[in-house]
Write a protein that holds these residues in place. Structure first.
Motif, PDB file in Angstrom:
ATOM      1  N   TRP A  55       1.960   3.093  -9.847  1.00 50.03           N
ATOM      2  CA  TRP A  55       0.742   4.022 -10.044  1.00 50.03           C
ATOM      3  C   TRP A  55       1.366   5.322 -10.562  1.00 50.03           C
ATOM      4  O   TRP A  55       0.724   5.891 -11.659  1.00 50.03           O
ATOM      5  N   HIS A  56       2.494   5.779  -9.771  1.00 49.48           N
ATOM      6  CA  HIS A  56       2.882   7.223 -10.230  1.00 49.48           C
ATOM      7  C   HIS A  56       4.320   7.197 -10.241  1.00 49.48           C
ATOM      8  O   HIS A  56       5.055   8.380 -10.120  1.00 49.48           O
ATOM      9  N   GLY A  57       4.958   6.148  -9.692  1.00 48.37           N
ATOM     10  CA  GLY A  57       6.394   6.012  -9.681  1.00 48.37           C
ATOM     11  C   GLY A  57       7.168   6.597  -8.496  1.00 48.37           C
ATOM     12  O   GLY A  57       8.409   6.372  -8.514  1.00 48.37           O
ATOM     13  N   MET A 107       0.714  -1.145   0.059  1.00 46.95           N
ATOM     14  CA  MET A 107       0.113   0.189  -0.193  1.00 46.95           C
ATOM     15  C   MET A 107       1.045   1.170  -0.083  1.00 46.95           C
ATOM     16  O   MET A 107       1.440   1.536   0.832  1.00 46.95           O
ATOM     17  N   CYS A 108       0.724   1.840  -1.236  1.00 49.85           N
ATOM     18  CA  CYS A 108       1.731   2.983  -1.214  1.00 49.85           C
ATOM     19  C   CYS A 108       1.077   4.343  -0.175  1.00 49.85           C
ATOM     20  O   CYS A 108      -0.013   4.457  -0.329  1.00 49.85           O
ATOM     21  N   PRO A 109       2.277   5.150   0.194  1.00 47.25           N
ATOM     22  CA  PRO A 109       1.757   6.253   1.176  1.00 47.25           C
ATOM     23  C   PRO A 109       1.381   7.277   0.370  1.00 47.25           C
ATOM     24  O   PRO A 109       0.740   8.349   0.965  1.00 47.25           O
ATOM     25  N   HIS A 110       1.401   7.345  -0.957  1.00 50.62           N
ATOM     26  CA  HIS A 110       0.856   8.437  -1.683  1.00 50.62           C
ATOM     27  C   HIS A 110      -0.747   8.275  -2.094  1.00 50.62           C
ATOM     28  O   HIS A 110      -1.229   9.094  -1.466  1.00 50.62           O
ATOM     29  N   GLN A 111      -0.996   7.443  -2.767  1.00 46.79           N
ATOM     30  CA  GLN A 111      -2.422   7.289  -3.091  1.00 46.79           C
ATOM     31  C   GLN A 111      -2.990   5.899  -2.890  1.00 46.79           C
ATOM     32  O   GLN A 111      -4.228   5.592  -3.094  1.00 46.79           O
TER      33      GLN A 111
HETATM   34  S1  FES Z   1       0.079   5.687  -5.303  1.00 50.84           S
HETATM   35 FE1  FES Z   1       2.096   5.051  -5.328  1.00 50.84          FE
HETATM   36  S2  FES Z   1       2.926   6.508  -6.306  1.00 50.84           S
HETATM   37 FE2  FES Z   1       1.117   7.218  -6.285  1.00 50.84          FE
END
Ligand code: FES
Lengths: 146, 417
Positions: free
Chosen positions: A110-112, A67-71
């Motif tokens: 998802w966004h790198g 689970m990415c801390p971004h989104q």
């Molecule tokens: S959710 Fe991982 S980079 Fe955006």
């Protein structure tokens, strides 16, 4: 090995809290043979809805919540790339870009966003990091506690 | 005694790549929908799917015999899916060396009925929890800088036909905005006349990356025609590394960060200082893909200068920021590393009524709907407005639920990730 202790709140505001952060007592689950992980470098599994990425690098094993801390993207299912370095030569001149020979990054598909495999931390902001999952090797089996 | 090691059934999750099913790539977003916004009405004002693989279908619809022949010849040869376009493949570094693989995806669609573009778009809409999605051609975002105006016109006609005849009729949830070949005003007027009444066309788009002064008299008839339709006029920003200022920037990141705000700032400035809102008060203006941080910056800069030099903006009856509060803006790529700044930014232009959610999926810096639902300072009503109700008002969309339940989407996905 990481101990899976709770990490400080992230600085990114749109964190989606992983399901493993709370809930009942942890369960030990054997997810692969160590030599299998060693060969593959990374194995991502879903254990009753809990998604975990397990990594092998330089003789060490790590496990991170997928689970990415971004989104909230599936961070462990992206590419694994060497860390990119800004090289500097004599006189503080640029030596151009180069790949690290030792550090490897988990890249969120998802966004790198990139995270160090061993520390789970973003190279530019150490506060932005992956959430660890306790992992150990028992009799040649890689065991995660979820 | 150590704890017993259990061996429950474990499902392996495969790496995500350019052939993965969209529903698997976006399954975490579907889970976010199931958890917190499944009952929201959601409209995505700007998405791109991946029309490059269908470029040959667009080229077939070019009405000029000569340009069609040249385009198809290029398409079969070195030009490929960039035939007739002014994209520079070597400078298209969006994927960060292949780290982000959504753009140009080719997912499996075998055995599913319908156009592959529509199948892919529907999977994306379902996975993100969208009721409607507006699709726009990625390949044509730079076309305003094409040195051959007639190529822009030929591709605009062909693409608008492909959209209105081939893709949009296949799914009521897909909507389009007409590409206006803005280097040729008369051709733009022709597009408004020809496609303006189509129900699936909910607005008109100018690609902002260009060097046209938007207050020029050559566009007055066009604006009047669009105002008459009641449908909005959008300016979709983009990048252009060939711009002399940006040629100083050595990384894609730097050029991308600045250019996407640059072009819309120029166009808003010309629109306001020449008092266009006073001439076309009913024309709804939408500014797409510049994020939000530039809005309060430009408001303050222009207010400051207009207060000091009113003789240079004599058509204005109010300060520029007042007009800017009546314009519409799309969210993506929303800057959110500082919540206080974002909150102040959103307050500066009345985001509760003026802001429209956009995903930009499948481009590398796309935003999921959770970027809005997770904001700590917005009211429930504000979130619903931004995610869909504002768009319903601006684009005149029916707010009846169109999407399947998120739980159903999760259940139906191929499940390999
Ligand atoms: S959710 Fe991982 S980079 Fe955006």
């Amino acid at each position: 090995m990481n101990d899976g202790s709770p990490l400080a709140p992230e600085t990114m505001p749109d964190i989606v809290q992983p399901e493993t952060a709370t809930g009942p007592a942890l369960q030990d689950v054997a997810i692969a043979r160590l030599e299998d992980l060693q060969e593959k470098e990374r194995i991502v599994v879903d254990i009753d809805g809990k998604e975990v990425g397990v990594y092998f690098l330089n003789g060490e094993v790590r496990a991170w919540v997928n689970m990415c801390p971004h989104q909230g993207g599936p961070v462990c299912q992206g590419k694994i790339m060497p860390r990119t370095l800004q090289l500097v030569r004599e006189g503080m001149k640029s030596g151009g870009l180069g790949f690290s020979e030792t550090e490897r990054h988990i890249v969120c598909p998802w966004h790198g966003m990139e995270f160090d495999i061993l520390t789970g931390r973003h190279p530019s902001n150490q506060e932005v990091r992956l959430r660890g999952v306790p992992v150990r090797v028992v009799d040649g089996e890689v065991v995660v506690s979820v | 005694m150590t704890d017993p090691i259990t061996r429950p059934s474990i499902r392996n999750l495969e790496p995500i790549h350019s052939r993965s099913d969209t529903r698997d790539v976006l399954s975490h977003a579907t889970k976010q929908a199931a958890k917190s916004y499944d009952d929201y009405f959601i409209v995505d004002i700007d998405a791109h799917v991946s029309e490059d693989q269908f470029w040959s279908e667009v080229l077939e619809l070019v009405d000029n015999d000569v340009w069609r022949q040249i385009g198809q010849d290029q398409n079969r040869g070195f030009g490929g899916n960039n035939a007739l376009l002014n994209i520079t493949p070597g400078l298209s570094q969006q994927s960060v060396g292949g780290r982000i693989g959504h753009q140009g995806r080719r997912e499996p669609v075998e055995g599913v009925e319908g156009h592959p573009f529509v199948i892919s778009a529907r999977r994306g809409m379902d996975a993100l929890g969208l009721d409607y999605q507006v699709v726009f051609p990625s390949a044509m975002l730079l076309l305003g800088m094409h040195p051959q105006d007639e190529v822009e016109v030929a591709l605009a006609r062909a693409f608008n036909r492909w959209m209105t005849e081939v893709t949009l009729p296949q799914d009521d949830r897909l909507k389009g905005m007409i590409y206006l070949p803005y280097n040729t005003p008369e051709a733009c007027e022709e597009m408004v006349e020809r496609f303006g009444a189509d129900d699936n066309i909910i607005g008109f788009t100018v690609c902002s990356t260009r060097n046209n002064a938007i207050h020029s008299d050559v566009y007055m008839k066009l604006y009047a025609m669009i105002e008459e339709t009641g449908k909005p006029l959008a300016f979709h920003s983009g990048y252009h590394w060939g711009d002399p200022s940006f040629a100083q920037l050595n990384r894609f990141l730097s050029m991308h960060a600045l250019s996407f705000t640059h072009y819309n700032q120029i166009h808003v400035t010309n629109w306001l200082i020449n008092a266009m809102p006073e001439r076309f008060p009913k024309l709804k203006m939408v500014w797409v893909e510049s994020g939000l941080a530039w809005i309060p910056f430009l408001m303050q800069r222009l207010d400051h200068e207009v207060l000091l030099r009113p003789s240079e903006a004599p058509g204005l009856k109010r300060l520029p920021s007042e007009y800017m509060k009546e314009m519409f803006y799309t969210t993506q790529p929303m800057e959110r590393t500082n919540m206080k700044l974002l909150q102040a930014t959103m307050e500066s232009f009345n985001s509760e009524t003026q802001l429209l959610y956009s995903s930009d999926w499948p481009h590398w810096d796309w935003d999921a709907p959770s970027t809005i639902t997770e904001l700590p300072f917005l009211s429930e009503q504000a979130k619903r407005n931004i995610l869909g109700l504002n768009a319903a008002r601006v684009f005149n969309l029916d707010t009846t639920r169109k999407k399947p339940a998120a739980a159903q989407v999760l259940q139906d996905r191929p499940g390999v990730s």
